[in-house]
Design a protein around this motif. Structure first.
Motif, PDB file in Angstrom:
ATOM      1  N   PRO A 105       0.842  -1.199   0.000  1.00 10.82           N
ATOM      2  CA  PRO A 105       0.000   0.000   0.000  1.00 10.82           C
ATOM      3  C   PRO A 105       0.874   1.244   0.000  1.00 10.82           C
ATOM      4  O   PRO A 105       1.831   1.326   0.765  1.00 10.82           O
ATOM      5  CB  PRO A 105      -0.793  -0.122   1.309  1.00 10.82           C
ATOM      6  N   ILE A 126      -1.039   3.759  -6.650  1.00 11.27           N
ATOM      7  CA  ILE A 126      -2.118   2.769  -6.661  1.00 11.27           C
ATOM      8  C   ILE A 126      -3.117   3.169  -5.574  1.00 11.27           C
ATOM      9  O   ILE A 126      -2.720   3.462  -4.439  1.00 11.27           O
ATOM     10  CB  ILE A 126      -1.547   1.358  -6.402  1.00 11.27           C
ATOM     11  N   CYS A 127      -4.404   3.209  -5.931  1.00 12.29           N
ATOM     12  CA  CYS A 127      -5.387   3.700  -4.959  1.00 12.29           C
ATOM     13  C   CYS A 127      -6.199   2.568  -4.337  1.00 12.29           C
ATOM     14  O   CYS A 127      -7.115   2.825  -3.557  1.00 12.29           O
ATOM     15  CB  CYS A 127      -6.296   4.744  -5.596  1.00 12.29           C
ATOM     16  N   THR A 128      -5.885   1.337  -4.687  1.00  8.32           N
ATOM     17  CA  THR A 128      -6.553   0.204  -4.039  1.00  8.32           C
ATOM     18  C   THR A 128      -5.617  -0.359  -2.975  1.00  8.32           C
ATOM     19  O   THR A 128      -4.411  -0.109  -3.005  1.00  8.32           O
ATOM     20  CB  THR A 128      -6.867  -0.902  -5.070  1.00  8.32           C
ATOM     21  N   ALA A 129      -6.201  -1.136  -2.055  1.00  9.11           N
ATOM     22  CA  ALA A 129      -5.366  -1.874  -1.104  1.00  9.11           C
ATOM     23  C   ALA A 129      -5.058  -3.227  -1.733  1.00  9.11           C
ATOM     24  O   ALA A 129      -5.860  -3.737  -2.522  1.00  9.11           O
ATOM     25  CB  ALA A 129      -6.116  -2.059   0.210  1.00  9.11           C
ATOM     26  N   HIS A 171       5.486   3.646   2.433  1.00  9.44           N
ATOM     27  CA  HIS A 171       4.679   2.661   3.148  1.00  9.44           C
ATOM     28  C   HIS A 171       5.361   2.337   4.459  1.00  9.44           C
ATOM     29  O   HIS A 171       6.488   2.777   4.713  1.00  9.44           O
ATOM     30  CB  HIS A 171       4.464   1.394   2.317  1.00  9.44           C
ATOM     31  N   THR A 192      -4.482   9.485  -3.322  1.00  2.52           N
ATOM     32  CA  THR A 192      -4.366   8.145  -3.925  1.00  2.52           C
ATOM     33  C   THR A 192      -3.524   7.158  -3.099  1.00  2.52           C
ATOM     34  O   THR A 192      -4.034   6.092  -2.758  1.00  2.52           O
ATOM     35  CB  THR A 192      -3.869   8.225  -5.389  1.00  2.52           C
ATOM     36  N   SER A 196      -4.991   3.969  -0.178  1.00  2.86           N
ATOM     37  CA  SER A 196      -4.494   2.590  -0.240  1.00  2.86           C
ATOM     38  C   SER A 196      -3.973   2.168   1.140  1.00  2.86           C
ATOM     39  O   SER A 196      -4.311   1.095   1.653  1.00  2.86           O
ATOM     40  CB  SER A 196      -3.381   2.498  -1.292  1.00  2.86           C
ATOM     41  N   LYS A 199      -6.937   1.865   3.715  1.00  4.92           N
ATOM     42  CA  LYS A 199      -7.728   0.631   3.593  1.00  4.92           C
ATOM     43  C   LYS A 199      -6.914  -0.576   4.064  1.00  4.92           C
ATOM     44  O   LYS A 199      -7.444  -1.478   4.712  1.00  4.92           O
ATOM     45  CB  LYS A 199      -8.187   0.444   2.135  1.00  4.92           C
TER      46      LYS A 199
END
Ligand SMILES: Cc1cc2nc3c(=O)[nH]c(=O)nc-3n(C[C@H](O)[C@H](O)[C@H](O)COP(=O)(O)OP(=O)(O)OC[C@H]3O[C@@H](n4cnc5c(N)ncnc54)[C@H](O)[C@@H]3O)c2cc1C
Length: 362
Positions: A105, A126-129, A171, A192, A196, A199
């Motif tokens: 993330p 990257i904006c998702t986990a 991170h 963004t 990540s 989440k």
């Protein structure tokens, strides 16, 4: 040519060894934050995901050497309008490339495209986990910006782009054992990498809390507003969410205006017990990053627990400089590994000498 630098130094931001039970008393005090009983969110899935979604979880590099980033051709799966000036883009990742596109993330992708005969490379966080099993970035349109305008106006599903495997060091190691309080300051597209991390923390660390201060011009221009509000409803007891607006009056003066030094002092006085914070993440315009890096340490928060990501080249040193002439400071020698077009070179770099680029070109 591809030119990447990896500093073979120990990570700067080591987590503080601290285990403190969640404390809710000061949060949202007097600001109308919901006080209803929170559901037990520990075992809930992060989001409503299709059952076949498989995580993109990457192991934290244990030898200090990240995998060598590499370009692959990926097909755009979806282009979703997030705000009038921002789209998010998801990619189809073939089975054989899934492990290469595993990410931490906060990491980003480099996208390569040829526009009007010119090759452009741009980084997008990257904006998702990783747990969501989806590789997605969000691109905010900049006035006159070539790639961001292309992405917002012309990019469509099915288009193939050259995408570099994830990289970046924005991170921190996560663990189900942690009982931490993370705080993030984001502005605009700076959300963004933060969303990540947010989440991933909520998913991975059932005893940790996350507080987000997120500044935008208006409600309408706030990227991921609905997703964040849905997360807030789901993780009532562990997520505190504060939206700030610069061109709208939100009713409470504290939430009007940019995140600058006076605002940080006011937020710290009214909402944030810095003693109770373990790590801070900040991503957005350079003045905001500077303000956080200068103000929080002045208020007693250790600078080494502030992680930051800047989307543009800094106009000067971002780390507050110690008083006195530079020559008086001790010289540090770093071992640098340079990867240029697939070839590796090792060199030494002294803190008082050449820049990374000068040493790499040598
Ligand atoms: C690690 C990292 C992560 C990032 N993550 C994200 C993200 O998640 N989302 C996101 O939206 N962005 C992100 N960025 C920023 C992104 O990489 C691009 O820089 C951004 O999208 C602008 O690219 P562009 O091609 O649209 O603009 P460019 O064409 O590069 O132009 C940038 C700006 O300069 C101006 N400009 C261009 N040429 C000139 C000129 N000749 N004279 C004067 N001004 C000029 C343009 O008007 C524009 O405002 C990230 C950057 C980094 C480094």
């Amino acid at each position: 040519p591809t030119c990447l630098f990896f500093l073979a130094l120990p990570p700067r931001n080591l987590p503080r060894a601290k285990t403190r039970p969640p404390r809710l008393s000061r949060w949202g005090k007097g600001l109308g934050e919901s006080r209803q009983r929170a559901p037990d969110t520990h075992n809930l899935p992060l989001l409503e995901l299709p059952s076949k979604a498989r995580p993109f979880e990457a192991a934290m590099p244990t030898n200090g050497r990240p995998n060598m980033p590499k370009f692959h051709t990926l097909r755009v799966k979806e282009v979703r309008r997030e705000t009038p000036e921002c789209v998010s883009i998801s990619f189809e990742v073939p089975e054989e490339l899934r492990s290469e596109f595993a990410f931490l993330p906060g990491q980003h992708l480099t996208l390569k495209a040829e526009l009007d005969g010119e090759e452009l490379r741009r980084n997008y966080s990257i904006c998702t986990a990783p747990q969501e099993g989806e590789l997605r970035v969000a691109v905010k349109k900049l006035e006159g910006g070539r790639f961001s305008t292309f992405a917002n106006e012309r990019l469509s599903p099915g288009t193939e782009l050259e995408v570099m495997t994830p990289s970046g060091s924005f991170h921190t190691p996560l663990s189900a054992e942690h009982r931490k309080h993370y705080v993030a300051f984001a502005a605009g597209s700076g959300i963004t990498p933060i969303i990540s991390i947010l989440k991933a923390v909520l998913h991975t660390e059932p005893h940790s809390r996350f507080t987000l201060f997120y500044c935008n011009r208006t409600k309408e221009s706030t990227i991921f507003r609905e997703e964040l509000e849905a997360l807030k409803n789901r993780f009532l007891d562990r997520l505190s969410l504060y939206f700030l607006f610069t061109r709208e009056k939100p009713g409470i003066e504290l939430f009007h205006g940019r995140i600058d030094a006076p605002k940080l002092k006011a937020l710290s006085e009214k909402l944030l017990d810095l003693e109770d914070v373990d790590e801070v993440f900040v991503c957005g315009p350079e003045p905001m990053i500077r303000a956080v890096r200068e103000t929080l340490p002045a208020l007693g928060f250790p600078e080494r627990h502030i992680h930051f990501e800047l989307f543009t080249s800094p106009s000067g040193p971002l780390v507050p400089q110690a008083a006195g002439p530079a020559k008086a400071r001790p010289q540090v020698v770093a071992q640098v590994e340079v990867t240029l077009d697939g070839n590796r070179y090792d060199l030494e770099l002294t803190s008082n000498g050449e820049s990374l680029l000068e040493a790499g070109l040598r």
